[in-house]
Design a protein around this motif. Structure first.
Motif, mmCIF file in Angstrom:
data_model
loop_
_atom_site.group_PDB
_atom_site.id
_atom_site.type_symbol
_atom_site.label_atom_id
_atom_site.label_comp_id
_atom_site.label_asym_id
_atom_site.label_seq_id
_atom_site.Cartn_x
_atom_site.Cartn_y
_atom_site.Cartn_z
ATOM 1 N N LYS A 92 -7.893 -9.975 8.002
ATOM 2 C CA LYS A 92 -7.147 -11.231 7.978
ATOM 3 C C LYS A 92 -7.938 -12.332 8.685
ATOM 4 O O LYS A 92 -8.838 -12.070 9.485
ATOM 5 N N MET A 93 -7.542 -13.547 8.372
ATOM 6 C CA MET A 93 -8.089 -14.747 9.001
ATOM 7 C C MET A 93 -6.945 -15.472 9.682
ATOM 8 O O MET A 93 -5.936 -15.791 9.047
ATOM 9 N N VAL A 94 -7.086 -15.702 10.974
ATOM 10 C CA VAL A 94 -6.055 -16.373 11.770
ATOM 11 C C VAL A 94 -6.512 -17.802 12.032
ATOM 12 O O VAL A 94 -7.637 -18.033 12.497
ATOM 13 N N ILE A 95 -5.612 -18.769 11.762
ATOM 14 C CA ILE A 95 -5.940 -20.192 11.954
ATOM 15 C C ILE A 95 -5.168 -20.685 13.166
ATOM 16 O O ILE A 95 -3.933 -20.801 13.132
ATOM 17 N N VAL A 96 -5.905 -20.946 14.256
ATOM 18 C CA VAL A 96 -5.300 -21.494 15.471
ATOM 19 C C VAL A 96 -5.350 -23.007 15.341
ATOM 20 O O VAL A 96 -6.412 -23.576 15.071
ATOM 21 N N ASN A 97 -4.201 -23.696 15.555
ATOM 22 C CA ASN A 97 -4.158 -25.149 15.388
ATOM 23 C C ASN A 97 -3.353 -25.765 16.507
ATOM 24 O O ASN A 97 -2.364 -25.198 16.967
ATOM 25 N N THR A 98 -3.809 -26.973 16.917
ATOM 26 C CA THR A 98 -3.129 -27.700 17.990
ATOM 27 C C THR A 98 -3.470 -29.179 17.861
ATOM 28 O O THR A 98 -4.425 -29.559 17.168
ATOM 29 N N VAL A 99 -2.681 -30.015 18.518
ATOM 30 C CA VAL A 99 -2.906 -31.464 18.464
ATOM 31 C C VAL A 99 -4.199 -31.799 19.198
ATOM 32 O O VAL A 99 -4.500 -31.235 20.257
ATOM 33 N N LEU A 100 -5.005 -32.723 18.629
ATOM 34 C CA LEU A 100 -6.280 -33.131 19.223
ATOM 35 C C LEU A 100 -6.023 -33.873 20.527
ATOM 36 O O LEU A 100 -5.229 -34.820 20.573
ATOM 37 N N THR A 101 -6.724 -33.461 21.589
ATOM 38 C CA THR A 101 -6.505 -34.056 22.918
ATOM 39 C C THR A 101 -7.801 -34.575 23.538
ATOM 40 O O THR A 101 -7.867 -34.725 24.754
ATOM 41 N N GLY A 102 -8.823 -34.824 22.776
ATOM 42 C CA GLY A 102 -10.093 -35.292 23.353
ATOM 43 C C GLY A 102 -11.047 -35.750 22.260
ATOM 44 O O GLY A 102 -10.629 -36.195 21.185
ATOM 45 N N ASP A 103 -12.346 -35.634 22.562
ATOM 46 C CA ASP A 103 -13.395 -36.052 21.623
ATOM 47 C C ASP A 103 -13.485 -35.041 20.489
ATOM 48 O O ASP A 103 -13.678 -33.843 20.730
ATOM 49 N N GLU A 104 -13.342 -35.529 19.249
ATOM 50 C CA GLU A 104 -13.334 -34.623 18.101
ATOM 51 C C GLU A 104 -14.701 -33.998 17.848
ATOM 52 O O GLU A 104 -14.812 -33.034 17.101
ATOM 53 N N LYS A 105 -15.772 -34.545 18.475
ATOM 54 C CA LYS A 105 -17.094 -33.957 18.315
ATOM 55 C C LYS A 105 -17.280 -32.725 19.199
ATOM 56 O O LYS A 105 -18.249 -31.990 19.034
ATOM 57 N N LYS A 106 -16.366 -32.524 20.140
ATOM 58 C CA LYS A 106 -16.480 -31.388 21.071
ATOM 59 C C LYS A 106 -15.261 -30.485 20.935
ATOM 60 O O LYS A 106 -14.589 -30.150 21.914
ATOM 61 N N VAL A 107 -14.976 -30.082 19.695
ATOM 62 C CA VAL A 107 -13.784 -29.280 19.432
ATOM 63 C C VAL A 107 -13.909 -27.907 20.081
ATOM 64 O O VAL A 107 -12.937 -27.375 20.649
ATOM 65 N N ALA A 108 -15.104 -27.311 20.009
ATOM 66 C CA ALA A 108 -15.295 -25.970 20.565
ATOM 67 C C ALA A 108 -15.010 -25.965 22.064
ATOM 68 O O ALA A 108 -14.363 -25.041 22.587
ATOM 69 N N GLU A 109 -15.474 -27.011 22.776
ATOM 70 C CA GLU A 109 -15.222 -27.090 24.215
ATOM 71 C C GLU A 109 -13.748 -27.348 24.497
ATOM 72 O O GLU A 109 -13.192 -26.843 25.479
ATOM 73 N N LEU A 110 -13.106 -28.157 23.626
ATOM 74 C CA LEU A 110 -11.679 -28.442 23.837
ATOM 75 C C LEU A 110 -10.827 -27.183 23.684
ATOM 76 O O LEU A 110 -9.846 -26.989 24.426
ATOM 77 N N PHE A 111 -11.196 -26.298 22.747
ATOM 78 C CA PHE A 111 -10.406 -25.078 22.560
ATOM 79 C C PHE A 111 -10.507 -24.149 23.766
ATOM 80 O O PHE A 111 -9.599 -23.341 24.006
ATOM 81 N N LYS A 112 -11.599 -24.242 24.529
ATOM 82 C CA LYS A 112 -11.701 -23.412 25.732
ATOM 83 C C LYS A 112 -10.677 -23.831 26.780
ATOM 84 O O LYS A 112 -10.236 -23.018 27.601
ATOM 85 N N GLN A 113 -10.328 -25.133 26.731
ATOM 86 C CA GLN A 113 -9.362 -25.637 27.710
ATOM 87 C C GLN A 113 -7.908 -25.441 27.278
ATOM 88 O O GLN A 113 -6.999 -25.614 28.075
ATOM 89 N N VAL A 114 -7.708 -25.087 26.002
ATOM 90 C CA VAL A 114 -6.337 -24.930 25.496
ATOM 91 C C VAL A 114 -5.797 -23.556 25.904
ATOM 92 O O VAL A 114 -6.409 -22.519 25.634
ATOM 93 N N THR A 115 -4.658 -23.562 26.552
ATOM 94 C CA THR A 115 -4.000 -22.299 26.935
ATOM 95 C C THR A 115 -2.908 -21.925 25.923
ATOM 96 O O THR A 115 -2.819 -20.768 25.497
ATOM 97 N N LYS A 116 -2.132 -22.919 25.511
ATOM 98 C CA LYS A 116 -1.079 -22.667 24.526
ATOM 99 C C LYS A 116 -1.211 -23.709 23.419
ATOM 100 O O LYS A 116 -1.010 -24.900 23.659
ATOM 101 N N PRO A 117 -1.512 -23.291 22.171
ATOM 102 C CA PRO A 117 -1.592 -24.256 21.070
ATOM 103 C C PRO A 117 -0.217 -24.852 20.777
ATOM 104 O O PRO A 117 0.820 -24.191 20.918
ATOM 105 N N THR A 118 -0.202 -26.112 20.349
ATOM 106 C CA THR A 118 1.068 -26.774 20.009
ATOM 107 C C THR A 118 1.579 -26.328 18.637
ATOM 108 O O THR A 118 2.770 -26.462 18.348
ATOM 109 N N GLY A 119 0.728 -25.813 17.772
ATOM 110 C CA GLY A 119 1.146 -25.345 16.445
ATOM 111 C C GLY A 119 1.120 -23.826 16.364
ATOM 112 O O GLY A 119 0.356 -23.151 17.070
#
Length: 318
Positions: free
Chosen positions: A281-308
């Motif tokens: 299976k493929m799992v799609i983790v999604n959440t509201v953007l909270t920073g620079d969209e060019k640094k998505v990988a770094e932003l996901f490290k800071q996410v503890t609970k996704p909004t979606g």
């Protein structure tokens, strides 16, 4: 001119001499008594010392034989020719000196011209050296940028591997939790719930992204193939997503990270490599953007609970 005057004076003196000599002979023949003379000798009037000299030279010329006279004339001519030769030589020397002076001046002008040309060439060489240095600096900067990009790519390549390992650990934990909750045999009601969960709902919260097709994706195990899944932002804000795979060897996805504006879609390529028959299976983790969209990988490290909520898409390799 001096020679001609001397000849004239000599001719006059000789004529006077012959006249006096002939007159004396006549007087002797007449035998006049001594002490008496019917005629008086008129003395020759000479204006200057030059006349005396001319007389002496004339007398000497008379006394000398004709051969000596000719020799003297030749000597005089030779002296004149020598004088003329000397004058010509002097004139030639003067001309040569003038030519040498002109040549020296021309050489100086040429040397100055060469110096000016050499200065211009030196300036051009300096400008060329500066241009070369600037080009080298630009090339060095380009090389540095390329090296930085390569390092960034290497880091990005390393990050997905780390992320994959983390995803595997998380998936294993989730599978263990699910296995603990599930009984040995599933009831038909639970199977229906599983089918429903195979759609766009992966958690208690509503997902911000929908997947089309919802799954399952079917592949042939003994063949390499590629399928496409379209993700759409169904939220009213910008959403960032991350894709997790249960098998990173037999399956790959591109892109792994991304950002979607409200109502926009993106195509995700799912590639299957030759493998043994299996399911995943493929799992799609999604959440509201909270920073620079060019640094998505770094932003996901800071996410503890996704909004979606999580979105899962299954695949089957037969």
């Amino acid at each position: 001119m001096a020679f001609d005057t001397l000849l004239l004076y000599g001719f006059l003196i000789i004529s006077c001499f012959w006249i006096t000599v002939c007159g004396g002979k006549k007087k002797k023949n007449q035998k006049k008594p001594p002490g008496k003379s019917t005629e008086t000798a008129k003395p020759l009037v000479v204006p200057d010392n030059k006349a005396d000299k001319s007389k002496k030279s004339a007398k000497s010329n008379v006394d000398k034989p004709k051969s000596e006279m000719k020799d003297e004339k030749k000597e005089d001519k030779s002296k004149k020719s020598e004088k003329k030769d000397e004058e010509k030589k002097d004139e030639e020397e003067k001309k040569e000196k003038e030519k040498e002076d002109e040549n020296e001046k021309n050489d100086e002008k040429r040397s100055e011209m060469k110096k000016d040309v050499s200065k211009v060439d030196d300036k051009k060489d300096e400008e060329k050296d500066e241009e070369k240095k600037e080009e080298e600096k630009k090339e060095d900067k380009k090389k540095e940028k390329k090296e930085e990009k390569k390092e960034e790519k290497k880091e990005e390549e390393k990050k997905p591997d780390e992320k994959k390992t983390e995803e595997k650990k998380e998936e294993k934990k989730e599978e263990k939790k699910e296995e603990e909750k599930k009984p040995d045999e599933k009831k038909p009601e639970e199977k229906k719930e599983d089918k429903a969960s195979d759609g766009n709902q992966g958690g208690p919260e509503k997902p911000h992204i929908s997947a089309d097709p919802p799954g399952p994706l079917i592949f042939k195990a003994d063949q390499s193939a590629q399928s496409k899944v379209t993700l759409k932002n169904i939220h009213d804000k910008k959403v960032m997503f991350k894709l997790k795979l249960s098998d990173n060897v037999a399956f790959q996805v591109n892109p792994v990270f991304g950002v979607l504006e409200p109502g926009k879609t993106i195509d995700v390529a799912v590639t299957h490599r030759k493998s043994a028959p299996k399911e995943g299976k493929m799992v799609i983790v999604n959440t509201v953007l909270t920073g620079d969209e060019k640094k998505v990988a770094e932003l996901f490290k800071q996410v503890t609970k996704p909004t979606g909520g999580l979105v899962t898409v299954k695949w089957i390799a037969k």
